[in-house]
Write a protein that holds these residues in place. Sequence first.
Motif, PDB file in Angstrom:
ATOM      1  N   ASP A  92      36.583  57.006  17.606  1.00  0.00           N
ATOM      2  CA  ASP A  92      37.328  58.241  17.763  1.00  0.00           C
ATOM      3  C   ASP A  92      37.762  58.393  19.223  1.00  0.00           C
ATOM      4  O   ASP A  92      36.922  58.277  20.131  1.00  0.00           O
ATOM      5  CB  ASP A  92      36.423  59.408  17.348  1.00  0.00           C
ATOM      6  N   PRO A 117      44.537  64.096  18.183  1.00  0.00           N
ATOM      7  CA  PRO A 117      43.167  64.612  18.257  1.00  0.00           C
ATOM      8  C   PRO A 117      42.730  64.940  19.683  1.00  0.00           C
ATOM      9  O   PRO A 117      41.928  65.847  19.892  1.00  0.00           O
ATOM     10  CB  PRO A 117      42.314  63.488  17.659  1.00  0.00           C
ATOM     11  N   GLU A 120      44.271  68.357  20.334  1.00  0.00           N
ATOM     12  CA  GLU A 120      43.550  69.375  19.560  1.00  0.00           C
ATOM     13  C   GLU A 120      42.178  69.680  20.155  1.00  0.00           C
ATOM     14  O   GLU A 120      41.695  70.806  20.066  1.00  0.00           O
ATOM     15  CB  GLU A 120      43.422  68.954  18.097  1.00  0.00           C
TER      16      GLU A 120
END
Length: 170
Positions: A92, A117, A120
């Motif tokens: 990730d 991501p 975010e």
Amino acid sequence: MARAVFYGAISLDGYLADKEDRLEWLYRQEGGELVPYDEFYQMIDYTMMGRRTYEAVKRDAELEDIYPEKENYVFSRSGIEVDENLHVVAKDPVEFIKELPANKTVWVVGGGALLKPVIEAGLIEEWWIQIVPILLGEGVPLFLPQANQQKLQLLETEQFGQFAQLHLKK
């Protein structure tokens, strides 16, 4: 956690690359050589990019080595061959940034799927976006739909030939 930044050029309609993942439209623009890329490059320690961005830069930028003197990471969930100065990462991107040393800066090169991501999670602290006066019509967008709003502060605008640069901070 490292300081995450973004630096990159987009078309006037918001695309990083054209519909064939090509960057030739960018490299043919008058004034690109005037953008103070070297100053930015000296302040970063790491780069991170998605597989598609890596392939586009490798193919279109005509660089002997991609980002020499830096630690470079390509995010891919599938097997990919990369130059010897790059590392493939399947984790990730938010967790990856959080694991980097706090006294370092990582350049999130792109693209939109890798950046989403990170945005975010609120990790991009500073932005340098060069806007090129070309309408591509379709392509690879810089910004994908986000789950939340983020207000940024405009620090500076500059013109470099046909490039307008926005410098923003979180």
